[in-house]
Design an enzyme around this catalytic site. Structure first.
Site, mmCIF file in Angstrom:
data_model
loop_
_atom_site.group_PDB
_atom_site.id
_atom_site.type_symbol
_atom_site.label_atom_id
_atom_site.label_comp_id
_atom_site.label_asym_id
_atom_site.label_seq_id
_atom_site.Cartn_x
_atom_site.Cartn_y
_atom_site.Cartn_z
ATOM 1 C CE1 TYR A 51 4.314 -0.180 -5.797
ATOM 2 C CE2 TYR A 51 5.167 -2.338 -5.127
ATOM 3 C CZ TYR A 51 5.386 -0.964 -5.462
ATOM 4 O OH TYR A 51 6.128 -0.590 -5.139
ATOM 5 C CE1 TYR B 163 7.788 -4.616 -2.075
ATOM 6 C CE2 TYR B 163 6.618 -2.104 -2.357
ATOM 7 C CZ TYR B 163 7.624 -2.692 -2.720
ATOM 8 O OH TYR B 163 8.345 -2.654 -3.205
ATOM 9 N NE ARG C 254 12.976 -1.912 -1.459
ATOM 10 C CZ ARG C 254 12.813 -0.848 -1.803
ATOM 11 N NH1 ARG C 254 12.127 -0.171 -2.789
ATOM 12 N NH2 ARG C 254 13.220 0.365 -1.318
ATOM 13 C CG HIS D 42 9.383 2.117 -1.662
ATOM 14 N ND1 HIS D 42 9.066 0.905 -1.198
ATOM 15 C CD2 HIS D 42 9.542 1.643 -2.765
ATOM 16 C CE1 HIS D 42 8.882 -0.184 -1.681
ATOM 17 N NE2 HIS D 42 8.771 1.316 -3.048
ATOM 18 C CG HIS E 121 9.007 2.847 -7.057
ATOM 19 N ND1 HIS E 121 10.125 2.359 -7.837
ATOM 20 C CD2 HIS E 121 8.065 1.793 -6.280
ATOM 21 C CE1 HIS E 121 10.191 1.038 -6.852
ATOM 22 N NE2 HIS E 121 8.449 1.400 -6.114
HETATM 23 FE FE LIG Z 1 8.266 -0.613 -4.658
#
Ligand SMILES: [Fe+2]
Length: 246
Positions: free
Chosen positions: A112, A151, A161, A164, A166
């Site tokens: 991110y 990640y 995770r 995905h 959000h």
């Molecule tokens: Fe996330």
């Protein structure tokens, strides 16, 4: 539900059996985030059943193009290119127009763009990781991006995770507000994720998995995934055997 709310077409109660409980011990941060006291239920009032309603003036021309909305001129984000689209509808199956859909995601390496991000995967200078759009007259939305990478995250000994995206949706009123995550068909990490596994039941999890849609791909360019989203519906008087407007 008050009489007033009924006559305005107040919203159907959430089916909490399809939502994750606030506290699940395998999802560590839910221990401190979850309420310590029993929840209270309030009937909705006019302020939750109307607004906010967003107009076109909020949306820029590249806001739903994550390939380019943070990129330098003539550059684009790195990674497998995807198109994600679907219909936002209410529980009566009615498409919801002019609904703000906001998305954010990691880059193709699983990182991110955020101050508190610690994962070692590199940043992509041409990828910001967020976008938004309004649904069209039939409730459809669409955005382009790159496939987000999986990640690792500090929870158990070795938790990852799945890929995905959000989602945040405002619906046509605060009573329809939904914040959720979308997963990708065929990803084996979905079924090993402690966050996904807070969701009660396979059917509810499958509602969050976008289907590969080869018919919507852009040939020699972009794979497509379809993700339909259902928000709460209004209590309303049926017109003969169907809700008004359907
Ligand atoms: Fe996330």
């Amino acid at each position: 539900m008050t009489d007033d709310s009924e006559s305005r077409g107040g919203y159907i109660q959430r089916d909490r059996s399809r939502h994750p409980p606030a506290y699940v011990s395998a999802y560590k941060t839910s221990v401190t985030r979850s309420p310590q006291k029993a929840l209270l239920s309030f009937p909705t009032t006019l302020s939750e059943e109307t607004g906010p309603v967003f107009g076109d003036s909020l949306i820029g021309p590249r806001d739903n193009d994550l390939l380019h909305n943070h990129a330098s001129d003539d550059e684009s984000a790195i990674g497998p290119r995807i198109l994600v689209y679907g219909q936002v509808r209410d529980q009566s199956g009615r498409g919801l127009p002019n609904t703000l859909v906001e998305v954010w995601q990691a880059n193709a390496g699983g990182r991110y763009r955020h101050q508190k991000e610690t994962y070692l995967a590199p940043l992509d200078p041409n990828f910001g990781g967020c976008g938004r759009c309004l649904t069209d007259a039939r409730g459809y939305y669409e955005f382009r991006s790159v496939m987000p990478g999986p990640y690792p995250w500090p929870n158990g000994v070795n938790d990852w995770r799945p890929s995905h995206i959000h989602f945040s949706l405002f619906g046509q009123s605060f009573a329809q507000r939904l914040i959720t995550q979308m997963y990708f068909e065929g990803d084996p990490l979905i079924w090993k994720c402690p966050i996904v596994n807070t969701i009660p039941g396979r059917a509810a999890i499958e509602d969050l998995i976008a289907a590969l849609d080869l018919n919507a791909t852009i040939p020699m360019d972009t794979l497509a995934y379809r993700f339909d989203i259902t928000l709460r519906g209004r209590r309303q008087t049926w017109f003969e055997n169907r809700p008004e407007g359907l």
